[in-house]
Design a protein around this motif. Structure first.
Motif, PDB file in Angstrom:
ATOM      1  N   HIS A  41       4.672 -22.704 -10.925  1.00 52.40           N
ATOM      2  CA  HIS A  41       5.704 -22.986 -11.932  1.00 52.40           C
ATOM      3  C   HIS A  41       6.704 -24.031 -11.436  1.00 52.40           C
ATOM      4  O   HIS A  41       7.895 -23.959 -11.730  1.00 52.40           O
ATOM      5  N   GLY A  42       6.252 -24.966 -10.629  1.00 52.09           N
ATOM      6  CA  GLY A  42       7.099 -26.049 -10.173  1.00 52.09           C
ATOM      7  C   GLY A  42       7.995 -25.726  -8.997  1.00 52.09           C
ATOM      8  O   GLY A  42       8.753 -26.571  -8.554  1.00 52.09           O
ATOM      9  N   ARG A  43       7.941 -24.516  -8.471  1.00 51.33           N
ATOM     10  CA  ARG A  43       8.774 -24.193  -7.306  1.00 51.33           C
ATOM     11  C   ARG A  43       7.904 -23.686  -6.172  1.00 51.33           C
ATOM     12  O   ARG A  43       6.836 -23.122  -6.390  1.00 51.33           O
ATOM     13  N   GLN A  44       8.383 -23.908  -4.971  1.00 47.15           N
ATOM     14  CA  GLN A  44       7.613 -23.545  -3.789  1.00 47.15           C
ATOM     15  C   GLN A  44       7.658 -22.041  -3.586  1.00 47.15           C
ATOM     16  O   GLN A  44       8.699 -21.403  -3.753  1.00 47.15           O
ATOM     17  N   ILE A  45       6.511 -21.470  -3.230  1.00 46.30           N
ATOM     18  CA  ILE A  45       6.441 -20.038  -2.934  1.00 46.30           C
ATOM     19  C   ILE A  45       6.040 -19.861  -1.473  1.00 46.30           C
ATOM     20  O   ILE A  45       5.393 -20.718  -0.888  1.00 46.30           O
ATOM     21  N   SER A  46       6.442 -18.745  -0.909  1.00 46.40           N
ATOM     22  CA  SER A  46       6.143 -18.486   0.500  1.00 46.40           C
ATOM     23  C   SER A  46       4.713 -17.965   0.638  1.00 46.40           C
ATOM     24  O   SER A  46       4.047 -17.612  -0.345  1.00 46.40           O
ATOM     25  N   LEU A  50       2.451 -15.800  -1.978  1.00 44.99           N
ATOM     26  CA  LEU A  50       1.116 -16.263  -2.339  1.00 44.99           C
ATOM     27  C   LEU A  50       0.094 -15.146  -2.170  1.00 44.99           C
ATOM     28  O   LEU A  50      -0.721 -14.887  -3.066  1.00 44.99           O
ATOM     29  N   LEU A  51       0.132 -14.466  -1.030  1.00 49.50           N
ATOM     30  CA  LEU A  51      -0.822 -13.394  -0.786  1.00 49.50           C
ATOM     31  C   LEU A  51      -0.632 -12.241  -1.757  1.00 49.50           C
ATOM     32  O   LEU A  51      -1.601 -11.605  -2.188  1.00 49.50           O
ATOM     33  N   HIS A  52       0.615 -11.972  -2.138  1.00 44.60           N
ATOM     34  CA  HIS A  52       0.883 -10.912  -3.128  1.00 44.60           C
ATOM     35  C   HIS A  52       0.313 -11.284  -4.491  1.00 44.60           C
ATOM     36  O   HIS A  52      -0.290 -10.439  -5.170  1.00 44.60           O
ATOM     37  N   ILE A  53       0.463 -12.537  -4.893  1.00 45.68           N
ATOM     38  CA  ILE A  53      -0.065 -13.001  -6.184  1.00 45.68           C
ATOM     39  C   ILE A  53      -1.585 -12.935  -6.187  1.00 45.68           C
ATOM     40  O   ILE A  53      -2.204 -12.454  -7.136  1.00 45.68           O
ATOM     41  N   LEU A  54      -2.202 -13.409  -5.114  1.00 42.49           N
ATOM     42  CA  LEU A  54      -3.667 -13.424  -5.045  1.00 42.49           C
ATOM     43  C   LEU A  54      -4.243 -12.019  -4.937  1.00 42.49           C
ATOM     44  O   LEU A  54      -5.363 -11.771  -5.373  1.00 42.49           O
ATOM     45  N   ASP A  55      -3.481 -11.085  -4.374  1.00 38.69           N
ATOM     46  CA  ASP A  55      -3.958  -9.718  -4.216  1.00 38.69           C
ATOM     47  C   ASP A  55      -4.084  -9.005  -5.562  1.00 38.69           C
ATOM     48  O   ASP A  55      -4.816  -8.031  -5.689  1.00 38.69           O
ATOM     49  N   GLN A  56      -3.394  -9.504  -6.590  1.00 37.15           N
ATOM     50  CA  GLN A  56      -3.449  -8.897  -7.918  1.00 37.15           C
ATOM     51  C   GLN A  56      -4.710  -9.289  -8.684  1.00 37.15           C
ATOM     52  O   GLN A  56      -5.073  -8.639  -9.647  1.00 37.15           O
ATOM     53  N   HIS A  57      -5.374 -10.343  -8.255  1.00 36.98           N
ATOM     54  CA  HIS A  57      -6.572 -10.851  -8.926  1.00 36.98           C
ATOM     55  C   HIS A  57      -7.796 -10.327  -8.171  1.00 36.98           C
ATOM     56  O   HIS A  57      -7.939 -10.576  -6.977  1.00 36.98           O
ATOM     57  N   PRO A  58      -8.725  -9.604  -8.832  1.00 41.77           N
ATOM     58  CA  PRO A  58      -9.834  -8.954  -8.107  1.00 41.77           C
ATOM     59  C   PRO A  58     -10.755  -9.910  -7.339  1.00 41.77           C
ATOM     60  O   PRO A  58     -11.077  -9.643  -6.176  1.00 41.77           O
ATOM     61  N   GLU A  59     -11.159 -11.024  -7.961  1.00 42.67           N
ATOM     62  CA  GLU A  59     -12.065 -11.937  -7.270  1.00 42.67           C
ATOM     63  C   GLU A  59     -11.359 -12.650  -6.122  1.00 42.67           C
ATOM     64  O   GLU A  59     -11.941 -12.884  -5.066  1.00 42.67           O
TER      65      GLU A  59
END
Length: 160
Positions: A41-46, A50-59
């Protein structure tokens, strides 16, 4: 009357186009210095976010788990290599004769840790790719626009 109706339709269609043009939360990876920077969304994430966001997606989670298999060997080899490199240097600073073969062994351990760290990073980037592909193919909401006449007036129904 017709111009007002055309103006309303023009405004509604522009609002509809703008709603579909909003960002969908893709993660963007950029090379920054010796590492990578991640943006959503245009802002930097740590890295933790990132790992928390990716952990929500099964694949994406499956790709991360495959990459975590390489994390332990990479960490062990790099820490052991760092210790073996600094030990002779501390001996040199203390004034005694260092054994530089130990430092060479540490450098070789650091060299062997690079493929494991690279494989972990490759799996993380693959997980980001899988996450972004899942967002691209997600179904977009289908708005319903109905235009009609009722008795003596025109009706416009816009549902989203």
């Amino acid at each position: 009357m017709k111009t007002y109706l055309l103006m309303v339709l023009l405004i509604l269609s522009s609002m509809y186009n703008r709603s579909l043009a909003q960002g969908d939360g893709e993660i963007i990876v950029q090379k920054k210095g010796l590492g990578f920077a991640y943006y959503q969304h245009g802002r930097q994430i740590s890295k933790k976010q990132l790992l928390h966001i990716l952990d929500q997606h099964p694949e994406a989670r499956q790709e991360l788990q495959k990459g975590n298999r390489n994390s332990l060997p990479a960490s062990l080899l790099s820490y052991a290599g760092g210790i073996l490199i600094t030990y002779p240097m501390s001996k040199q600073l203390a004034g005694s004769q260092p054994n530089w073969l130990i430092s060479g062994a540490g450098a070789s351990l650091l060299t062997f840790s690079i493929p494991f760290a690279g494989a972990r990073m490759k799996r993380e980037h693959r997980a980001i790719y899988v996450y972004n592909e899942g967002l691209r193919y997600a179904s977009k909401p289908q708005p319903d626009i109905r235009l009609g006449y009722a008795f003596n007036r025109a009706t416009l129904i816009f549902t989203f």
